[in-house]
Scaffold this motif. Structure first.
Motif, PDB file in Angstrom:
ATOM      1  N   TYR A 162       0.834  -1.186   0.000  1.00 29.63           N
ATOM      2  CA  TYR A 162       0.000   0.000   0.000  1.00 29.63           C
ATOM      3  C   TYR A 162       0.880   1.251   0.000  1.00 29.63           C
ATOM      4  CZ  TYR A 162      -3.913  -3.009   1.396  1.00 29.63           C
ATOM      5  OH  TYR A 162      -4.878  -3.993   1.436  1.00 29.63           O
TER       6      TYR A 162
ATOM      7  N   GLN B 174       0.746   5.238   1.220  1.00 27.48           N
ATOM      8  CA  GLN B 174      -0.023   6.164   2.048  1.00 27.48           C
ATOM      9  C   GLN B 174       0.595   7.556   1.963  1.00 27.48           C
ATOM     10  OE1 GLN B 174      -0.258   5.353   6.311  1.00 27.48           O
ATOM     11  NE2 GLN B 174      -2.268   6.338   6.424  1.00 27.48           N
TER      12      GLN B 174
ATOM     13  N   GLY C 197      -5.614   7.842   3.592  1.00 24.81           N
ATOM     14  CA  GLY C 197      -5.632   6.428   3.929  1.00 24.81           C
ATOM     15  C   GLY C 197      -4.726   5.657   2.983  1.00 24.81           C
ATOM     16  N   PRO C 198      -4.315   4.460   3.364  1.00 26.42           N
ATOM     17  CA  PRO C 198      -3.474   3.648   2.474  1.00 26.42           C
ATOM     18  C   PRO C 198      -4.200   3.323   1.174  1.00 26.42           C
ATOM     19  CG  PRO C 198      -3.491   2.760   4.722  1.00 26.42           C
ATOM     20  CD  PRO C 198      -4.560   3.801   4.662  1.00 26.42           C
TER      21      PRO C 198
END
Lengths: 117, 112
Positions: free
Chosen positions: A35, A37, A42-43
């Protein structure tokens, strides 16, 4: 039981360079998800690896690529770095089960903070 | 399209309760809740599965309305350690990968 680990902790690169980030999954887990971020967000899902193959990808260009190794650890590679690539990169490990027979809890590592100048 | 969280921020005094909401426009298989403190990784709190199964924290509860694609996280008798940003991550009923789409987060601050 060891948790998810990532290296390096921090990294500074310049535009156009390439970077490799590393992730060791939690003991007993066979799936790694990456992910991105950005600050205050948010991720965002980049991709997931299971059995050394990409198993799903988010809305990221091909210059984001990855690998998973037989010990389930993983690498994220980013080519031709851009300023907008500056972010915290998180990997999360989980235990893959048959789809819809139990959602896998994803456990996050501490992340790699990438700064592109 | 990412899920929408509300409120965006909340300040509580120690011992007070809070509810954080997460709403998606897509059909969901599950909702995951995480808490992230500044400069740290997100920490898993709770999973809510389609069909009603819940797994997670002892002192935190949550609900999942499958018809409305909404989830709520309930924090009772808040403690200073509850401070942080709460994210919901949604898993849709598509594909073979359990891919989480995260909301923009709810910043929670607990004061004395």
């Amino acid at each position: 039981e060891t948790g998810v680990t990532q290296s390096p902790t921090h990294l500074i690169k310049t535009r156009g360079q390439q970077v490799t980030l590393r992730c060791s999954s939690q003991s007993g887990h066979n799936t790694v998800s990456w992910y991105q971020q950005a600050l205050g967000q948010g991720p965002q899902f980049i991709f997931q690896y299971y059995r050394e193959e990409e198993n799903g990808r988010g809305n990221f260009p091909p210059r984001f690529s990855g690998l998973q190794f037989p010990n389930y650890s993983s690498e994220l590679n980013v080519n031709a770095l851009e300023l907008d690539d500056s972010a915290l990169y998180l990997c999360a490990s989980s235990l893959w089960r048959l789809r819809f027979q139990g959602t896998d809890t994803q456990y996050f590592g501490p992340g790699t903070r990438l700064t592109v100048l | 399209q990412q899920p929408v969280q509300s409120p965006q921020a909340v300040i509580l005094r120690e011992g007070e309760d809070a509810v954080i909401n997460c709403s998606s426009s897509k059909a969901l298989y599950s909702v995951h809740w995480y808490r992230q403190k500044h400069g740290e990784a997100p920490v898993f709190l709770m999973i809510l599965l389609k069909g009603g199964e819940q797994k997670g924290h002892e002192k935190i509860s949550a609900s999942f309305n499958e018809k409305k694609q909404q989830s709520s996280l309930y924090l009772t008798a808040s403690q200073l350690s509850y401070s942080g940003t709460y994210f919901c991550g949604t898993d849709e009923l598509t594909g073979t990968a359990s891919k989480l789409t995260f909301g923009t987060g709810t910043r929670l601050q607990v004061t004395l």
